[in-house]
Motif scaffolding. Structure first.
Motif, PDB file in Angstrom:
ATOM      1  N   LEU A 188      25.481  37.940  74.031  1.00  0.00           N
ATOM      2  CA  LEU A 188      24.210  39.326  74.991  1.00  0.00           C
ATOM      3  C   LEU A 188      23.472  38.149  75.618  1.00  0.00           C
ATOM      4  O   LEU A 188      23.015  38.820  76.728  1.00  0.00           O
ATOM      5  N   GLY A 189      22.732  37.167  75.183  1.00  0.00           N
ATOM      6  CA  GLY A 189      21.631  36.497  76.573  1.00  0.00           C
ATOM      7  C   GLY A 189      22.530  36.179  77.880  1.00  0.00           C
ATOM      8  O   GLY A 189      21.666  36.199  78.856  1.00  0.00           O
ATOM      9  N   SER A 190      23.547  35.919  77.567  1.00  0.00           N
ATOM     10  CA  SER A 190      24.326  34.944  78.873  1.00  0.00           C
ATOM     11  C   SER A 190      23.689  36.638  79.970  1.00  0.00           C
ATOM     12  O   SER A 190      24.128  36.729  81.159  1.00  0.00           O
ATOM     13  N   PHE A 191      24.464  37.900  78.503  1.00  0.00           N
ATOM     14  CA  PHE A 191      24.600  39.365  79.673  1.00  0.00           C
ATOM     15  C   PHE A 191      23.306  39.748  80.098  1.00  0.00           C
ATOM     16  O   PHE A 191      23.085  40.137  81.729  1.00  0.00           O
ATOM     17  N   GLN A 192      21.441  39.055  79.316  1.00  0.00           N
ATOM     18  CA  GLN A 192      20.759  39.476  80.086  1.00  0.00           C
ATOM     19  C   GLN A 192      20.231  38.577  81.067  1.00  0.00           C
ATOM     20  O   GLN A 192      19.178  38.922  81.255  1.00  0.00           O
ATOM     21  N   LEU A 193      20.964  37.501  81.331  1.00  0.00           N
ATOM     22  CA  LEU A 193      20.544  36.526  82.729  1.00  0.00           C
ATOM     23  C   LEU A 193      20.869  37.559  84.115  1.00  0.00           C
ATOM     24  O   LEU A 193      20.370  36.831  84.779  1.00  0.00           O
ATOM     25  N   LEU A 194      22.655  38.339  83.763  1.00  0.00           N
ATOM     26  CA  LEU A 194      22.713  39.350  85.079  1.00  0.00           C
ATOM     27  C   LEU A 194      21.426  40.300  84.734  1.00  0.00           C
ATOM     28  O   LEU A 194      21.389  40.852  85.700  1.00  0.00           O
TER      29      LEU A 194
END
Length: 104
Positions: A72-78
């Motif tokens: 989820l955090g990696s997606f938010q980096l996008l």
């Protein structure tokens, strides 16, 4: 600058120069809602990674939750550059419309 001067200025510049100049000049005016989104996204991003890191201390389902929060955090980096891009597109559209109105 008076309305007549602005209209004369708009008529002597091409559309792209006018829009780029206006965007730079008034960037802060439109930035507040996007800045709030950007800050909220960063806060949640940090929270997910913190909780996810803590979950790695445990085994089983808690560790699975940790991995899920990292994803989820990696997606938010996008999302971060997407917010910035949406801001720029909104500004350009606004000033293009303003330019076209001044041409009439």
């Amino acid at each position: 600058m008076s309305q007549e001067q602005q209209q004369a200025n708009a008529q002597t510049q091409n559309k792209e120069d006018y829009v780029d100049l206006k965007v730079g000049k008034h960037d802060l005016f439109f930035k507040k809602p996007y800045q709030i989104l950007y800050t909220l996204n960063d806060f949640l991003l940090g929270l997910w990674f913190l909780i996810g890191s803590i979950c790695f201390y445990f085994e089983g389902a808690v560790k699975t939750w940790g991995v899920t929060l990292f994803v989820l955090g990696s997606f938010q980096l996008l999302i971060r550059p997407s917010i910035r891009l949406a801001h720029r597109i909104h500004l350009k559209k606004y000033y293009r419309e303003e330019y076209e109105q001044k041409q009439e």
